[in-house]
Design an enzyme around this catalytic site. Structure first.
Site, PDB file in Angstrom:
ATOM      1  N   LEU A   6      -2.910  -4.794  -2.710  1.00  0.00           N
ATOM      2  CA  LEU A   6      -3.668  -4.574  -1.484  1.00  0.00           C
ATOM      3  C   LEU A   6      -4.325  -3.202  -1.563  1.00  0.00           C
ATOM      4  O   LEU A   6      -3.764  -2.271  -2.153  1.00  0.00           O
ATOM      5  CB  LEU A   6      -2.748  -4.628  -0.253  1.00  0.00           C
ATOM      6  CG  LEU A   6      -2.130  -5.979   0.105  1.00  0.00           C
ATOM      7  CD1 LEU A   6      -1.215  -5.833   1.317  1.00  0.00           C
ATOM      8  CD2 LEU A   6      -3.205  -7.020   0.376  1.00  0.00           C
ATOM      9  N   ASP A   7      -5.498  -3.067  -0.943  1.00  0.00           N
ATOM     10  CA  ASP A   7      -6.182  -1.776  -0.902  1.00  0.00           C
ATOM     11  C   ASP A   7      -5.352  -0.763  -0.123  1.00  0.00           C
ATOM     12  O   ASP A   7      -4.465  -1.127   0.658  1.00  0.00           O
ATOM     13  CB  ASP A   7      -7.551  -1.922  -0.235  1.00  0.00           C
ATOM     14  CG  ASP A   7      -8.476  -2.853  -1.002  1.00  0.00           C
ATOM     15  OD1 ASP A   7      -8.280  -2.999  -2.225  1.00  0.00           O
ATOM     16  OD2 ASP A   7      -9.382  -3.428  -0.372  1.00  0.00           O
ATOM     17  N   VAL A   8      -5.696   0.504  -0.288  1.00  0.00           N
ATOM     18  CA  VAL A   8      -4.930   1.575   0.347  1.00  0.00           C
ATOM     19  C   VAL A   8      -4.909   1.436   1.872  1.00  0.00           C
ATOM     20  O   VAL A   8      -3.910   1.775   2.525  1.00  0.00           O
ATOM     21  CB  VAL A   8      -5.491   2.959  -0.077  1.00  0.00           C
ATOM     22  CG1 VAL A   8      -6.931   3.138   0.401  1.00  0.00           C
ATOM     23  CG2 VAL A   8      -4.606   4.088   0.410  1.00  0.00           C
TER      24      VAL A   8
END
Length: 232
Positions: free
Chosen positions: A101-103
């Site tokens: 998942l993205d930050v």
């Protein structure tokens, strides 16, 4: 298993740091100092690091984590903390995430030490679906569901996305289920529709749903049923 790999995973060192520690006589096998990281070891051996007996971690570890914002799913990042901060060593050194998942994206992350199992989840040919709660900057438009079902051509790409399912919850929130993992796919899909994602939360992978009892940063082992659901 090589000694340097075992030390790195169980103590929380990089492989080069483990090799250096071994050369500096920090490691004993069955009471004898060993200075070569290439030595092969087994679970019958007693491995000591700085006179502390290390324990073997059994293969086949499976977890779900409720990922908060502000951390990344890589093992090492110079700008942000990683999700592995939530796990104690030696366990943290053995795990990898089955997809990322993205930050700034929250929610369900699966972690394991089983490479074949994670490959079944992440490989495009298995079409494992992921469902996201998406919060948008502008109101949802009527054509979104049909556009997602038909496939959306993302900027810079030649092929449209595979058909996706969109469920409208209210004017600004939708559930989106996709079976691909293109770079920033959800955000780019809504950008192509003229909208902007302001909140993104993954709550389902395959038939496994994020445990609502898990606070952000908390994790639990998967049940046997959940493990099997993801590779059926």
């Amino acid at each position: 298993m090589r000694l340097d790999k075992f030390i790195a995973e169980n103590v929380g060192l990089t492989r080069s740091q483990a090799t250096k520690a071994i050369r500096q006589s920090a490691v004993k096998i069955n009471g004898e100092i060993v200075k070569s990281g290439s030595v092969q070891i087994s679970q019958e051996d007693e491995i000591y690091f700085e006179d502390e007996l290390l324990t073997w971690i059994e293969e086949g570890q499976y977890f779900m984590l409720n990922k908060p914002q502000g951390c990344v799913c890589s093992n090492d990042d110079g700008d942000y903390p990683t999700i592995y901060q939530f796990f104690d060593y030696p366990l943290a050194g053995k795990l990898h995430s089955a997809g990322r998942l993205d930050v700034d994206t929250t929610g369900l992350v699966l972690l394991t030490d089983d490479g074949q199992w994670s490959h079944r989840i992440t490989s495009p040919k298995h079409h494992c679906e992921k469902t996201y709660l998406v919060t948008l900057a502008d109101p949802v438009e009527e054509n979104y569901s049909a556009a997602c079902a038909e496939g959306i051509l993302l900027r810079g790409e030649k092929e449209p996305t595979k058909p996706a399912k969109l469920e409208i919850l209210d004017d600004y929130n939708v559930n989106l289920t996709i079976s691909e993992g293109r770079y920033h796919q959800v955000k780019r899909m809504f950008a192509a529709l003229g909208n902007k994602v302001v909140g993104l939360h993954r709550w389902k992978i395959g038939d496994v749903v994020l445990d609502e009892s898990l606070e952000e940063g908390e994790y639990r082992p998967l049940t046997q049923s959940e493990i099997e659901k993801l590779v059926k």
